[in-house]
Design an enzyme around this catalytic site. Sequence first.
Site, PDB file in Angstrom:
ATOM      1  N   LYS A 113      23.602-113.889  20.924  1.00 60.70           N
ATOM      2  CA  LYS A 113      25.024-113.645  20.335  1.00 60.70           C
ATOM      3  C   LYS A 113      25.234-112.839  18.700  1.00 60.70           C
ATOM      4  O   LYS A 113      25.689-112.222  18.338  1.00 60.70           O
ATOM      5  CB  LYS A 113      26.007-114.237  21.150  1.00 60.70           C
ATOM      6  CG  LYS A 113      26.399-113.734  21.639  1.00 60.70           C
ATOM      7  CD  LYS A 113      27.854-112.574  22.179  1.00 60.70           C
ATOM      8  CE  LYS A 113      27.717-111.663  22.703  1.00 60.70           C
ATOM      9  NZ  LYS A 113      28.709-112.028  24.775  1.00 60.70           N
ATOM     10  N   LYS A 194      24.402 -99.815  29.462  1.00 57.52           N
ATOM     11  CA  LYS A 194      24.823-100.874  30.266  1.00 57.52           C
ATOM     12  C   LYS A 194      26.525-100.651  29.784  1.00 57.52           C
ATOM     13  O   LYS A 194      26.630-100.705  28.658  1.00 57.52           O
ATOM     14  CB  LYS A 194      24.414-102.198  30.023  1.00 57.52           C
ATOM     15  CG  LYS A 194      25.263-103.736  30.626  1.00 57.52           C
ATOM     16  CD  LYS A 194      24.779-104.618  29.535  1.00 57.52           C
ATOM     17  CE  LYS A 194      26.062-105.237  29.959  1.00 57.52           C
ATOM     18  NZ  LYS A 194      26.191-106.668  29.245  1.00 57.52           N
ATOM     19  N   LYS A 197      32.232-102.748  26.346  1.00 56.93           N
ATOM     20  CA  LYS A 197      33.195-102.718  25.312  1.00 56.93           C
ATOM     21  C   LYS A 197      32.625-102.367  23.619  1.00 56.93           C
ATOM     22  O   LYS A 197      33.106-101.845  23.154  1.00 56.93           O
ATOM     23  CB  LYS A 197      33.983-103.560  25.143  1.00 56.93           C
ATOM     24  CG  LYS A 197      34.470-104.721  24.224  1.00 56.93           C
ATOM     25  CD  LYS A 197      35.499-105.553  23.999  1.00 56.93           C
ATOM     26  CE  LYS A 197      35.683-107.132  23.813  1.00 56.93           C
ATOM     27  NZ  LYS A 197      34.554-107.595  23.367  1.00 56.93           N
TER      28      LYS A 197
END
Length: 326
Positions: A113, A194, A197
């Site tokens: 991340k 994929k 958002k």
Amino acid sequence: MANRVLSGMQPSGLLHLGNFLGALENWKSLQEQYDCYFFVADWHAISTNYADTSRIKEFTQELLFDMLATGIDPNRSTVFVQSTVPNHAILYLLLSMIVPIPWLERNPTYKEKREEIKERDLSTFGFLGYPVLQAADILLYKPDYVPVGIDQLPHLELTRELARRFNSLYQPVFPEPKELLTQFPKVLGTDGRKMSKSYGNTINLSDTEPVVRQKLKTMVTDPARVRRTDKGNPDVCPVFDFHKIFSSSSVIEEVNIGCRTAAIGCIDCKKQVADAMVERLQPTWDARANLKAKPAVVQEIIQEGSQKASRFSSQTLLEVKESMKI
Ligand code: TRP
Ligand code: SF4
């Protein structure tokens, strides 16, 4: 007594089809067999959005509408918001005392991340400690199962490791929760990547019918199929993926052959998938509109859920404190 299930979702944006099909519909069916606790992890959403928290409240509210509209039934499941149950923060603090920092630093989600979200500074204590808060969320309810996607497995493993560490340092309190892997395949977005958002390619549960139809109209197709007379390959077309999810088997077969022989054009093909999608989403949209018209009812549902969650988790916290002799 039925086995207990617990899961949570972050209000870090509007819920999209991928979350709906992959998580919420699955939660809905779990209610049939299990005593379920489902919550909105609004504190977790702060960890990556601390510099702009302006929409977390709104997203929390929308997610609650989505959960209830999907058919999470407050008469069967306990639905609540994390931040209304301070016990989560207390257990998080206590667990932070025993979690070795290397366990957190080697967490693959943490590393990935931070790489992925370069535009935000995620070198914070809160982001590193994200899985400890998640472990607290879980362990407070001593669930047998935690339904999650595959990306959450490292967090669940850490939860079990923390449970073992706690149990061996003090008196055993926490059973080790098992994952219930969500089987639904990844849903593709309107650009063929994929659905996410961060790619801006989502279809949201809060979208209206015209918006959904418009998004499908501009959706990418087989790039090799430029003219109406070109034969296409549905296997590389994300529209066909939607057919596989939403259309009847006869339509799927018709499209499969029609695309390869250029008997059907992309505009008609998309129209068919839009119809099927709208039909499937209509009950949820209707339920959503009903709930939005009655915010006080939703407020009451959540208050009751939070009270129930507080009662349950307070009991666990008592055992924790006794076990730690504090
Ligand atoms: N980390 C989870 C996600 O991003 C959300 C979450 C927070 C969660 N606490 C949880 C999931 C507890 C399951 C159990 O999807
Ligand atoms: Fe895709 Fe349908 Fe066009 Fe074939 S006909 S390329 S499946 S949109």
